[in-house]
Scaffold this motif. Structure first.
Motif, short mmCIF file in Angstrom:
data_model
loop_
_atom_site.label_atom_id
_atom_site.label_comp_id
_atom_site.label_asym_id
_atom_site.label_seq_id
_atom_site.Cartn_x
_atom_site.Cartn_y
_atom_site.Cartn_z
N ASP A 1 -11.04 -33.00 -24.67
CA ASP A 1 -9.96 -33.26 -25.61
C ASP A 1 -8.67 -32.71 -25.05
OD1 ASP A 1 -10.22 -30.51 -25.95
OD2 ASP A 1 -11.03 -30.63 -27.97
N GLY A 2 -7.73 -32.36 -25.89
CA GLY A 2 -6.43 -31.88 -25.45
C GLY A 2 -6.46 -30.60 -24.62
N MET A 3 -7.54 -29.84 -24.68
CA MET A 3 -7.64 -28.62 -23.88
C MET A 3 -7.75 -28.91 -22.39
SD MET A 3 -7.22 -25.81 -25.56
CE MET A 3 -7.83 -24.56 -24.44
N GLN A 4 -8.16 -30.11 -22.02
CA GLN A 4 -8.28 -30.45 -20.61
C GLN A 4 -6.93 -30.37 -19.90
OE1 GLN A 4 -11.45 -30.58 -19.54
NE2 GLN A 4 -11.72 -30.19 -21.72
N GLU A 5 -5.86 -30.63 -20.62
CA GLU A 5 -4.51 -30.49 -20.07
C GLU A 5 -4.08 -29.03 -20.00
OE1 GLU A 5 -0.02 -31.33 -21.68
OE2 GLU A 5 -1.58 -32.74 -22.27
N ILE A 6 -4.60 -28.21 -20.91
CA ILE A 6 -4.18 -26.82 -21.03
C ILE A 6 -4.94 -25.89 -20.08
CG2 ILE A 6 -4.04 -24.88 -22.65
CD1 ILE A 6 -3.65 -27.02 -24.87
N TYR A 7 -6.22 -26.15 -19.84
CA TYR A 7 -7.02 -25.26 -18.98
C TYR A 7 -6.40 -25.02 -17.61
CZ TYR A 7 -10.98 -25.13 -22.24
OH TYR A 7 -11.79 -24.93 -23.32
N PRO A 8 -5.94 -26.05 -16.88
CA PRO A 8 -5.33 -25.77 -15.56
C PRO A 8 -4.07 -24.89 -15.67
CG PRO A 8 -5.83 -28.10 -15.79
CD PRO A 8 -6.06 -27.48 -17.13
N LEU A 9 -3.28 -25.10 -16.71
CA LEU A 9 -2.08 -24.27 -16.90
C LEU A 9 -2.48 -22.82 -17.15
CD1 LEU A 9 0.00 -26.63 -19.23
CD2 LEU A 9 0.37 -26.19 -16.79
N LEU A 10 -3.53 -22.61 -17.94
CA LEU A 10 -3.99 -21.25 -18.22
C LEU A 10 -4.48 -20.55 -16.96
CD1 LEU A 10 -5.90 -21.78 -21.58
CD2 LEU A 10 -3.91 -20.28 -21.22
N GLU A 11 -5.11 -21.27 -16.07
CA GLU A 11 -5.62 -20.67 -14.85
C GLU A 11 -4.49 -20.29 -13.89
OE1 GLU A 11 -8.46 -19.42 -15.39
OE2 GLU A 11 -9.72 -20.42 -13.92
#
Length: 163
Positions: free
Chosen positions: A56-66
């Motif tokens: 879902d929308g977290m797929q866009e956020i995970y790389p930024l968080l890393e």
């Protein structure tokens, strides 16, 4: 076009200060994304690679968080806590355990009352600062007549400049 409220206005001040200090900023408006709550299925940890089974929308956020060194949580306060959308995104960080480059955090909260922040501040301190071993770069709150004031914008701007 969606309305922009007090929290977004404060984030704008923080972002301007941060960018003027030479930092790259990514603003992710989780309220405009479809992010499901954590299923507590443990797929992320059983597979050993820190990926969530949900797409879902977290797929866009995970790389930024890393990649990021700092996270700023920003939310209007409803019933003494973060918005439901932000809470879902926060719970889903569990898949990463601790983002590898994340070192600092800040918190921006707005409300119509000054006696509603305790729940959100407790979660920020326990779930982020302590659990993730992050440096606190500030908590900014705004309510009633502070909302939209030059003083409050300046505070968010300066906090961003010094982040």
């Amino acid at each position: 076009m969606a309305a922009r409220g007090q929290t977004a206005w404060m984030v704008d001040g923080f972002v301007k200060g941060t960018q003027e200090s030479g930092h790259e900023v990514n603003v992710v408006s989780v309220c405009r994304k479809k992010i499901n709550g954590c299923l507590a299925c443990e797929y992320c940890h059983k597979t050993g690679n820190g990926t969530c089974i949900q797409k879902d929308g977290m797929q866009e956020i995970y790389p930024l968080l890393e990649e990021t060194q700092m996270i700023v949580l920003a939310s209007p306060i409803y019933y003494h806590g973060f918005t439901g959308q932000l809470q879902c995104a926060l719970n889903r960080i569990y898949a990463l355990d601790k983002p590898k480059n994340l070192k600092k955090a800040a918190l921006i909260l707005s409300s119509g009352s000054d006696d509603v922040y305790d729940g959100a501040i407790y979660e920020y301190r326990k779930s982020f600062l302590e659990y993730l071993d992050l440096e606190d770069r500030g908590i900014i709150t705004s309510f009633k007549e502070q909302n939209g004031s030059e003083e409050k914008w300046q505070e968010t701007y300066e906090t961003g400049r010094n982040a």
